[in-house]
Scaffold this motif. Structure first.
Motif, PDB file in Angstrom:
ATOM      1  N   CYS A 296       0.834  -1.201   0.000  1.00  0.00           N
ATOM      2  CA  CYS A 296       0.000   0.000   0.000  1.00  0.00           C
ATOM      3  C   CYS A 296       0.868   1.249   0.000  1.00  0.00           C
ATOM      4  CB  CYS A 296      -0.902   0.020   1.237  1.00  0.00           C
ATOM      5  SG  CYS A 296      -2.179  -1.236   1.208  1.00  0.00           S
ATOM      6  N   LEU A 297       0.399   2.263  -0.690  1.00  0.00           N
ATOM      7  CA  LEU A 297       1.098   3.541  -0.697  1.00  0.00           C
ATOM      8  C   LEU A 297       0.851   4.278   0.611  1.00  0.00           C
ATOM      9  CD1 LEU A 297       0.234   4.708  -4.312  1.00  0.00           C
ATOM     10  CD2 LEU A 297       2.341   3.632  -3.518  1.00  0.00           C
ATOM     11  N   GLU A 298       1.754   5.165   0.952  1.00  0.00           N
ATOM     12  CA  GLU A 298       1.624   5.906   2.205  1.00  0.00           C
ATOM     13  C   GLU A 298       0.428   6.848   2.127  1.00  0.00           C
ATOM     14  OE1 GLU A 298       4.257   8.892   5.004  1.00  0.00           O
ATOM     15  OE2 GLU A 298       5.239   7.698   3.465  1.00  0.00           O
ATOM     16  N   GLY A 299      -0.446   6.756   3.119  1.00  0.00           N
ATOM     17  CA  GLY A 299      -1.619   7.612   3.180  1.00  0.00           C
ATOM     18  C   GLY A 299      -2.827   7.055   2.437  1.00  0.00           C
TER      19      GLY A 299
ATOM     20  N   LEU B  79      -7.800   3.598   2.209  1.00  0.00           N
ATOM     21  CA  LEU B  79      -8.666   2.556   1.662  1.00  0.00           C
ATOM     22  C   LEU B  79      -7.877   1.261   1.446  1.00  0.00           C
ATOM     23  CD1 LEU B  79     -11.438   1.765   0.612  1.00  0.00           C
ATOM     24  CD2 LEU B  79     -10.720   2.561  -1.639  1.00  0.00           C
ATOM     25  N   CYS B  80      -6.678   1.378   0.966  1.00  0.00           N
ATOM     26  CA  CYS B  80      -5.811   0.210   0.793  1.00  0.00           C
ATOM     27  C   CYS B  80      -5.486  -0.410   2.147  1.00  0.00           C
ATOM     28  CB  CYS B  80      -4.538   0.601   0.060  1.00  0.00           C
ATOM     29  SG  CYS B  80      -3.452  -0.792  -0.308  1.00  0.00           S
ATOM     30  N   TYR B  81      -5.241   0.433   3.164  1.00  0.00           N
ATOM     31  CA  TYR B  81      -4.991  -0.077   4.518  1.00  0.00           C
ATOM     32  C   TYR B  81      -6.189  -0.888   5.012  1.00  0.00           C
ATOM     33  CZ  TYR B  81      -1.146   3.330   4.946  1.00  0.00           C
ATOM     34  OH  TYR B  81      -0.008   4.052   4.781  1.00  0.00           O
TER      35      TYR B  81
END
Length: 174
Positions: free
Chosen positions: A77-80, A83-85
């Motif tokens: 996941c990208l930082e921030g 939704l992915c988190y």
């Protein structure tokens, strides 16, 4: 059914139920209500149900269990990207539930083998015992010591620390 040539040899005993003889010209009200119910309520409902089933029958859908698509791992996941988190956390919880069920199934198989084999369980159920040991070790390595409130981030950190310890141990052995 063909006619039996020896009908007299297999005589059917007479019935004990008396034959009802109608002595009145008044129709039976039960028959009237059954016929009315059949035409007024049952026939339209049956027609509608059959019509709906014919519409649904064109494209049959067999539902066995819900299949979720795999989502990116928390490390991808990208930082921030909250939704992915969230999706990674939900995927991790599903994976943990599946792994718990796998351990439970293997444990039930071992218990069934022990019950079936009785005193010979140690030699006849050795394969199941070894499988249970492997499965529980893998589950413990991944989810052990996380507790009830463990999450994907804690699990990822645990795996990272274990990988770093293995690298350090491999460098010391060289």
């Amino acid at each position: 059914m063909p006619e039996d040539p020896e009908w007299e040899a297999y005589k059917v005993p007479p019935t004990r139920t008396p034959v009802s003889e109608r002595t009145t010209s008044v129709p039976n009200p039960v028959n009237f209500f059954q016929t009315a119910f059949s035409y007024v309520i049952d026939a339209p409902v049956t027609f509608v149900r059959d019509w709906i089933e014919r519409l649904k029958g064109k494209d049959k859908f067999y539902y066995y269990h819900q299949k979720f698509r795999r989502v990116p791992d928390l490390s991808e996941c990208l930082e921030g990207d909250y939704l992915c988190y969230y999706e990674a956390e939900a995927q991790w919880r599903r994976d943990r539930m599946v792994d718990q069920q796998i351990v439970e199934i293997v444990r039930e198989r071992l218990a069934a083998c022990k019950h079936r084999e009785g005193p010979n369980q140690f030699q006849n159920c050795a394969k199941e015992m070894q499988l249970l040991a492997q499965v529980t070790k893998a589950y413990q390595d991944r989810y052990g010591e996380l507790g009830y409130h463990g999450n994907a981030r804690d699990c990822l950190m645990k795996q990272k620390h274990r990988m770093m310890e293995e690298r350090k141990a491999a460098q010391e052995n060289e």
